[in-house]
Design a protein around this motif. Structure first.
Motif, PDB file in Angstrom:
ATOM      1  N   ARG A  82      42.920  53.023  32.773  1.00 27.64           N
ATOM      2  CA  ARG A  82      43.494  53.213  31.443  1.00 27.64           C
ATOM      3  C   ARG A  82      42.478  52.950  30.334  1.00 27.64           C
ATOM      4  N   ASN A  83      42.788  53.506  29.164  1.00 28.98           N
ATOM      5  CA  ASN A  83      42.001  53.246  27.965  1.00 28.98           C
ATOM      6  C   ASN A  83      42.693  52.264  27.041  1.00 28.98           C
ATOM      7  N   ASP A  84      43.734  51.608  27.509  1.00 30.79           N
ATOM      8  CA  ASP A  84      44.492  50.686  26.670  1.00 30.79           C
ATOM      9  C   ASP A  84      43.599  49.531  26.220  1.00 30.79           C
ATOM     10  N   PRO A  85      43.635  49.174  24.921  1.00 31.61           N
ATOM     11  CA  PRO A  85      42.839  48.032  24.450  1.00 31.61           C
ATOM     12  C   PRO A  85      43.224  46.756  25.204  1.00 31.61           C
ATOM     13  N   GLY A  86      42.238  46.039  25.683  1.00 33.01           N
ATOM     14  CA  GLY A  86      42.497  44.774  26.364  1.00 33.01           C
ATOM     15  C   GLY A  86      42.779  44.889  27.842  1.00 33.01           C
ATOM     16  N   ALA A  87      43.041  46.099  28.352  1.00 32.34           N
ATOM     17  CA  ALA A  87      43.309  46.275  29.781  1.00 32.34           C
ATOM     18  C   ALA A  87      41.975  46.399  30.510  1.00 32.34           C
ATOM     19  N   VAL A  88      41.623  45.387  31.286  1.00 30.11           N
ATOM     20  CA  VAL A  88      40.340  45.371  31.982  1.00 30.11           C
ATOM     21  C   VAL A  88      40.529  45.649  33.463  1.00 30.11           C
ATOM     22  N   ILE A  89      41.453  44.929  34.099  1.00 29.79           N
ATOM     23  CA  ILE A  89      41.674  45.107  35.527  1.00 29.79           C
ATOM     24  C   ILE A  89      42.081  46.540  35.825  1.00 29.79           C
ATOM     25  N   ASN A  90      42.954  47.091  34.998  1.00 32.16           N
ATOM     26  CA  ASN A  90      43.380  48.477  35.155  1.00 32.16           C
ATOM     27  C   ASN A  90      42.728  49.358  34.094  1.00 32.16           C
ATOM     28  N   GLY A  91      41.493  49.022  33.748  1.00 31.63           N
ATOM     29  CA  GLY A  91      40.762  49.782  32.747  1.00 31.63           C
ATOM     30  C   GLY A  91      39.714  50.688  33.365  1.00 31.63           C
ATOM     31  N   ARG A  92      38.687  50.995  32.564  1.00 31.28           N
ATOM     32  CA  ARG A  92      37.665  51.948  32.998  1.00 31.28           C
ATOM     33  C   ARG A  92      36.281  51.304  33.128  1.00 31.28           C
ATOM     34  N   GLY A  93      36.199  50.036  32.811  1.00 24.59           N
ATOM     35  CA  GLY A  93      34.910  49.369  32.848  1.00 24.59           C
ATOM     36  C   GLY A  93      34.588  48.782  34.215  1.00 24.59           C
ATOM     37  N   THR A  94      33.430  48.129  34.258  1.00 21.02           N
ATOM     38  CA  THR A  94      32.950  47.491  35.473  1.00 21.02           C
ATOM     39  C   THR A  94      33.834  46.307  35.859  1.00 21.02           C
ATOM     40  N   LEU A  95      34.050  46.140  37.164  1.00 27.70           N
ATOM     41  CA  LEU A  95      34.592  44.895  37.704  1.00 27.70           C
ATOM     42  C   LEU A  95      33.516  44.307  38.616  1.00 27.70           C
ATOM     43  N   PRO A  96      33.089  43.069  38.358  1.00 30.05           N
ATOM     44  CA  PRO A  96      32.059  42.468  39.215  1.00 30.05           C
ATOM     45  C   PRO A  96      32.606  42.160  40.596  1.00 30.05           C
ATOM     46  N   LEU A  97      31.716  41.936  41.546  1.00 33.47           N
ATOM     47  CA  LEU A  97      32.139  41.533  42.889  1.00 33.47           C
ATOM     48  C   LEU A  97      32.993  40.271  42.801  1.00 33.47           C
ATOM     49  N   HIS A  98      34.129  40.290  43.504  1.00 33.35           N
ATOM     50  CA  HIS A  98      35.069  39.185  43.396  1.00 33.35           C
ATOM     51  C   HIS A  98      35.963  39.109  44.627  1.00 33.35           C
ATOM     52  N   THR A  99      36.744  38.044  44.670  1.00 35.01           N
ATOM     53  CA  THR A  99      37.744  37.805  45.700  1.00 35.01           C
ATOM     54  C   THR A  99      39.125  38.040  45.104  1.00 35.01           C
ATOM     55  N   ASP A 100      39.952  38.885  45.698  1.00 37.68           N
ATOM     56  CA  ASP A 100      41.332  39.041  45.234  1.00 37.68           C
ATOM     57  C   ASP A 100      42.116  37.754  45.470  1.00 37.68           C
ATOM     58  N   GLY A 101      42.984  37.425  44.502  1.00 39.19           N
ATOM     59  CA  GLY A 101      43.824  36.238  44.618  1.00 39.19           C
ATOM     60  C   GLY A 101      43.162  34.960  44.168  1.00 39.19           C
ATOM     61  N   LEU A 102      41.918  35.031  43.699  1.00 37.19           N
ATOM     62  CA  LEU A 102      41.138  33.834  43.415  1.00 37.19           C
ATOM     63  C   LEU A 102      41.766  32.983  42.312  1.00 37.19           C
ATOM     64  N   LEU A 103      42.065  33.579  41.148  1.00 34.85           N
ATOM     65  CA  LEU A 103      42.537  32.784  40.020  1.00 34.85           C
ATOM     66  C   LEU A 103      43.890  32.129  40.283  1.00 34.85           C
ATOM     67  N   LEU A 104      44.746  32.793  41.076  1.00 34.43           N
ATOM     68  CA  LEU A 104      46.066  32.218  41.384  1.00 34.43           C
ATOM     69  C   LEU A 104      46.063  31.460  42.704  1.00 34.43           C
ATOM     70  N   ARG A 105      44.894  31.359  43.333  1.00 35.10           N
ATOM     71  CA  ARG A 105      44.750  30.650  44.611  1.00 35.10           C
ATOM     72  C   ARG A 105      45.710  31.199  45.667  1.00 35.10           C
ATOM     73  N   GLN A 106      45.815  32.513  45.704  1.00 36.01           N
ATOM     74  CA  GLN A 106      46.686  33.173  46.663  1.00 36.01           C
ATOM     75  C   GLN A 106      45.888  33.673  47.862  1.00 36.01           C
ATOM     76  N   GLN A 107      46.491  33.635  49.016  1.00 40.95           N
ATOM     77  CA  GLN A 107      45.882  34.217  50.209  1.00 40.95           C
ATOM     78  C   GLN A 107      46.133  35.717  50.207  1.00 40.95           C
ATOM     79  N   VAL A 108      45.062  36.482  50.180  1.00 44.16           N
ATOM     80  CA  VAL A 108      45.117  37.937  50.317  1.00 44.16           C
ATOM     81  C   VAL A 108      44.176  38.290  51.458  1.00 44.16           C
ATOM     82  N   ASP A 109      44.693  38.831  52.541  1.00 48.67           N
ATOM     83  CA  ASP A 109      43.858  39.132  53.703  1.00 48.67           C
ATOM     84  C   ASP A 109      43.351  40.564  53.701  1.00 48.67           C
TER      85      ASP A 109
END
Length: 277
Positions: free
Chosen positions: A88-115
């Motif tokens: 999306r081009n929505d202002p403030g939308a990063v995760i569902n935006g068009r820019g770069t996402l750095p290498l990361h672990t899903d679930g990290l900020l909420l401490r969730q297990q994602v396999d």
């Protein structure tokens, strides 16, 4: 629906470190066989790739549920069995935006297990070369890591702060949250980290290393990022309609390159847990 008939790899790994396998897609009668094939390949090699599938939203959700119990989703957007990543081009939308996402672990900020992370390309149009998905064989990269980088990962505390208010709940916004650098849900001990966003990019989250000043932190992440992006460990997938990636979130880190204005990319994403016997 075209599906792979076997979990056996059909060609060489996707990186020199041994990450990933591609499965051939041919006509097969049920979604359960698809789930079994890609689940086995992803858990064995970190990443399963199938091209030329044709899945409706409902068929994708059925596939996700066939891979395991879905993650308990606490984000503001999407569901664990279907989150439409639309660039999306929505202002403030990063995760569902068009820019770069750095290498990361899903679930990290909420401490969730994602396999397992399931990504399916429902619609991709425009010039190739942007909007790719990066998948890093973090276990191999961590094994070979220079000692001065390893020492920080073993002894320091990482802290994060959510910035994308369209996606993250209130609990991880505007306050720094400490997250363990390592995780072990019974299958494998691995890194539980994210790299920072580029300085010029809209940031979906921030990350810092407790006890390091800004200059030392930037130097550490620049060197770590360069190591993790080494082609020996990192596969970049250029999407086309009908592609399916199933990523083992415990064995890998993943990210996204930015989308050019002329590029359209709609992915379905699912997240599941793999119970340990």
């Amino acid at each position: 629906m075209p599906v792979p008939t076997t979990a056996e790899p059909t060609d060489s790994p996707l990186t020199a470190s041994g990450l990933g396998r591609r499965l051939e897609a041919i006509t097969f009668p049920d979604t359960a066989a698809t789930a079994a094939a890609v689940r086995g390949a992803a858990l064995e090699t970190g990443l399963a790739l199938v091209r030329d599938l044709r899945l409706t939203e409902r068929e994708f959700q059925k596939l996700v549920h066939g891979l395991g119990p879905t993650v308990d989703n606490h984000y503001r957007t999407g569901r664990s069995d279907l989150f439409r990543l639309e660039g999306r081009n929505d202002p403030g939308a990063v995760i569902n935006g068009r820019g770069t996402l750095p290498l990361h672990t899903d679930g990290l900020l909420l401490r969730q297990q994602v396999d397992l992370i399931i990504l399916y390309a429902a619609d991709v149009q425009g010039p190739d070369g942007t909007g790719g998905t990066l998948v890093c064989d973090q276990l191999a990269a961590w094994r070979d890591l220079p000692e001065h980088l390893r020492e920080i990962l073993e002894t320091r505390e990482f802290q994060y702060r959510g910035r994308d208010s369209s996606h993250f709940p209130d609990g991880v916004q505007n306050a720094w949250v400490s997250v363990p650098v390592h995780r072990d849900f019974g299958r494998v001990r691995s890194l539980n980290i994210s790299l920072p966003f580029p300085a010029e990019a809209d940031a979906g989250w921030e990350v810092r290393v407790k006890g390091l000043d800004e200059s030392a932190t930037q130097s550490f992440f620049a060197e770590l990022g360069a190591w993790l992006h080494t082609p020996e460990y990192c596969y970049t997938h250029t999407w086309r309609t009908g592609d399916l990636l199933v990523i083992d979130n415990q064995r890998t880190l993943h990210g996204r390159t930015s989308l050019a204005d002329a590029r359209t990319r709609v992915l379905y994403r699912g997240q599941v847990v793999v119970p340990v016997a």
